[in-house]
Design an enzyme around this catalytic site. Sequence first.
Site, PDB file in Angstrom:
ATOM      1  CB  SER A  40      -0.951  -0.032   1.205  1.00 56.71           C
ATOM      2  OG  SER A  40      -1.903   1.010   1.113  1.00 56.71           O
ATOM      3  CG  HIS A  48      -4.153  -1.108  -0.703  1.00 52.19           C
ATOM      4  ND1 HIS A  48      -3.871  -1.054   0.643  1.00 52.19           N
ATOM      5  CD2 HIS A  48      -4.613  -2.356  -0.936  1.00 52.19           C
ATOM      6  CE1 HIS A  48      -4.164  -2.217   1.195  1.00 52.19           C
ATOM      7  NE2 HIS A  48      -4.609  -3.028   0.256  1.00 52.19           N
ATOM      8  CG  MET A  52      -0.948   3.941   6.646  1.00 53.00           C
ATOM      9  SD  MET A  52      -1.778   5.520   6.423  1.00 53.00           S
ATOM     10  CE  MET A  52      -1.927   5.583   4.657  1.00 53.00           C
ATOM     11  CG  ASP A 107      -5.619  -5.728   2.446  1.00 53.16           C
ATOM     12  OD1 ASP A 107      -6.384  -6.673   2.705  1.00 53.16           O
ATOM     13  OD2 ASP A 107      -5.281  -5.418   1.288  1.00 53.16           O
TER      14      ASP A 107
END
Length: 348
Positions: A167, A194, A287, A290
């Site tokens: 991410s 992401h 962050m 996930d």
Amino acid sequence: MTDKIIKVLIVDDSGFMRMVLKDIIEKQSDMKVVGIAKTGLEGVEKALSLKPDVITMDVEMPELNGLEAVKLIMKKNPTPIIMVSSLTSKDSEITIEALENGAVDFIQKPAGSVSWTFRSVGDELLEKIRNAAKVDPTKLMRKTIKVKKPRISLSLRGQKIVLIASSTGGPRSLDTIIPNLPKGINVPVVVVQHMPAGFTKSLANRLDKVSELTVKEAEDNEELKPNTVYIAPGNYHLGLKANGLKVYTFLDSSDKINNVRPAADFTFDKAAEIYKSNIIAAILTGMGKDGAKGAFKIKHYGGKIIAESQKTCVVYGMPKAVVEENYADFVLPNYEIAEKIVELLGGK
């Protein structure tokens, strides 16, 4: 004791966008706009003189574009930078390169580069500014580290797969790992980064240019091929399904998981049901959590988990969640991950 005020520098050649950004930021009690720049060059000068906590950086500007401004700021005074990008192929390509060169995150302008609808992503911008302000600027500097190119073991065989989740800060770690996976690993690689639609294609195209493996944005219902890296397309979960001895992709637009789509947990879950113990999964900078649930399932079936160490993470969130749950078999800086993947594939 009052919380620290986040000092923000706005760099944008559009007077309208400067006004909108300033208005959104100045309404926050924990933020203050300390400077405004109309060009990339002016942005660099003000970044050095004002020393803001966070910079919002337009992509296309006269004198010096956002990418070149990022490079100079990272060289002279590393500062968390959020790119403000319109969804054009040129802007998305520059944004990806800016992320690889130190920008911490980006936000997409909706429905036109100077549209009043930018206010619709105001909350997202504010969240990104607050998160960026927590990033250690020294983690953003482009360090030249000689990565050992792993050799291919003749023992590579069997139906295996490599999964990667990333991410915030992910493009930089991917840029360290994917180009160092040698041709001939003979397994597919699936990456969940992401990122919104459009930007994942630019990420795939950029990585493809510098990698021995073929890198592409995943499409619906395509057979997984060895020596190919599939990037989950923005705004879709990427699933895998088996048909006989072949495995195919599928795109899913169901609800977000962990507030993101694509989500690594979705992909990891589907892959674990097919590949069982034949999975090597790497959870990189970002962050949130996930990938943690998916890592648990992969571990349950006997697969191997690599977590990027705090040493090279821009944001030590996703890997930290995996490490704290004791799912990680290896905790490594990003420049050692490619070699470990090859080693695990070869069964050394």
